[in-house]
Scaffold this motif. Structure first.
Motif: not given
Length: 369
Positions: A97-118
């Protein structure tokens, strides 16, 4: 949250999953790259939720069947088997149930992206530049552990070593969603190499992690870009200082928040191939504009989530590295460990895991799950 409500929530997503499954095979959707990428990401998330839905529904059915058997069965051996099944299902249920609850929370669409590190040296002069170099090595080692590709776009060396500034691109799975926790001011307390009295000094370096923009995220009028080329400097054999492989772009950008036009200047000397450097400079331009145009969105999230560990003021002090004590303290979550040498060698996953747990707890409270 009652069990049946959680299952009802999952059942309610079935229709959307079927709709997205159809849409991603539609030629008109495939032709629209931006929409197609968003839908394929949504499909993957919904596919995972549907798998969790089946697992959860099966568990509830097995639990109900075992309880019924326990109440009605007269055979001692069958009752014992039913009792074991009930115990196993009840033990698994809260975790699932805890795992499903976390899956149901809307994800930040940015999270899957590559990144620029400065990484930039802050207060502390030469020592700050040395510390920025140490942080770069730490992230390089961490990316190596994760199997990510890190490529340096540009850098400015410090007078006695390290970097005044270094900019890199990091490519891999869920890079931004993992590295975003590192944005902020990193403070170091140690005896500098230049210190003759053995006194501990405090210096700082700033780290910024930006989601890398996709070509369809930002509209750039390439005809307005002014390009210059120049000879790279530094180690690299006979090619250096003879071939104009370094590129510099200038782009007039109208700030949507102020209405004023400002010039963006970006240099790239990452490779000896001028076309590749142009391509990477364009990627950095897209990311810069994307980040600036989305700052209002970021600020809005930060204002609603006052304690969010991964979003907000980039000038906030997030972590202290105390060399005399061998201690690292992350001030956002009160995390302290005493394995500084390993941490500086790229072993930072445990700290990031604690930050993820803290953010997930906050997201669940916000979603009232």
């Amino acid at each position: 949250m009652p069990t049946n409500s959680l299952l009802d929530k999952l059942n309610g997503l079935q229709a959307r999953f079927e709709e997205v499954s159809t849409l991603i095979t539609d030629p008109s959707v495939i032709a629209d790259q931006g929409r197609y990428v968003r839908l394929t990401r949504e499909y993957k998330e919904l596919e995972d939720l549907m798998a969790a839905r089946k697992e959860y529904a099966d568990l509830l059915a097995n639990l109900d069947e075992a309880k019924t058997l326990l109440l009605n069965e007269s055979d001692a051996e069958m009752k014992e088997m039913a009792r074991e099944e009930v115990a196993q299902c009840e033990a698994r249920q809260p975790e699932l149930e805890e795992r499903i609850k976390l899956m149901l929370v809307p994800k930040d669409p940015e999270d899957a992206k590559n990144a620029i590190l400065e990484i930039r040296g802050g207060t502390g002069g030469d020592e700050a530049a040395l510390f920025a170099g140490d942080l770069f090595r730490m992230y390089s080692k961490y990316c190596e552990h994760k199997g990510w590709r890190l490529e340096v776009s540009s850098f400015s060396e410090g007078a006695v070593g390290g970097f005044k500034e270094i900019v890199c691109s990091v490519t891999g799975a869920d890079v931004y969603g993992t590295l975003k926790y590192e944005s902020g001011v990193h403070r170091v307390q140690r005896v500098p190499q230049t210190e003759t009295q053995g006194r501990v000094h405090t210096s700082a370096a700033t780290v910024a992690v930006l989601p890398e923009a996709e070509p369809f995220d930002v509209d750039i009028q390439e005809g307005l870009i002014k390009w210059d080329t120049f000879r790279s400097s530094g180690a690299g054999g006979q090619n250096v200082n003879k071939v104009e492989s370094g590129v510099r772009l200038r782009y007039p950008w109208k700030n949507p928040n102020t209405g004023e036009t400002e010039e963006i200047l970006i240099e790239c000397t990452e490779t000896r191939d001028q076309p590749k450097n142009k391509e990477r400079a364009l990627a950095r331009l897209r990311t810069f504009i994307y980040d600036r145009e989305h700052q209002k969105y970021v600020d809005d999230i930060a204002s609603r989530r006052k304690t969010l560990v991964s979003t907000g003021d980039r000038s906030a002090k997030i972590r202290t590295y105390n060399y005399p004590q061998g201690r690292i303290t992350d001030h956002r979550i009160g995390y302290t460990i005493y394995n500084l040498p390993a941490f500086m060698d790229g072993d930072i996953q445990d700290c990031i895991d604690h930050l993820i747990v803290a953010e997930n707890a906050e997201r669940l409270r916000e979603a009232e799950l």
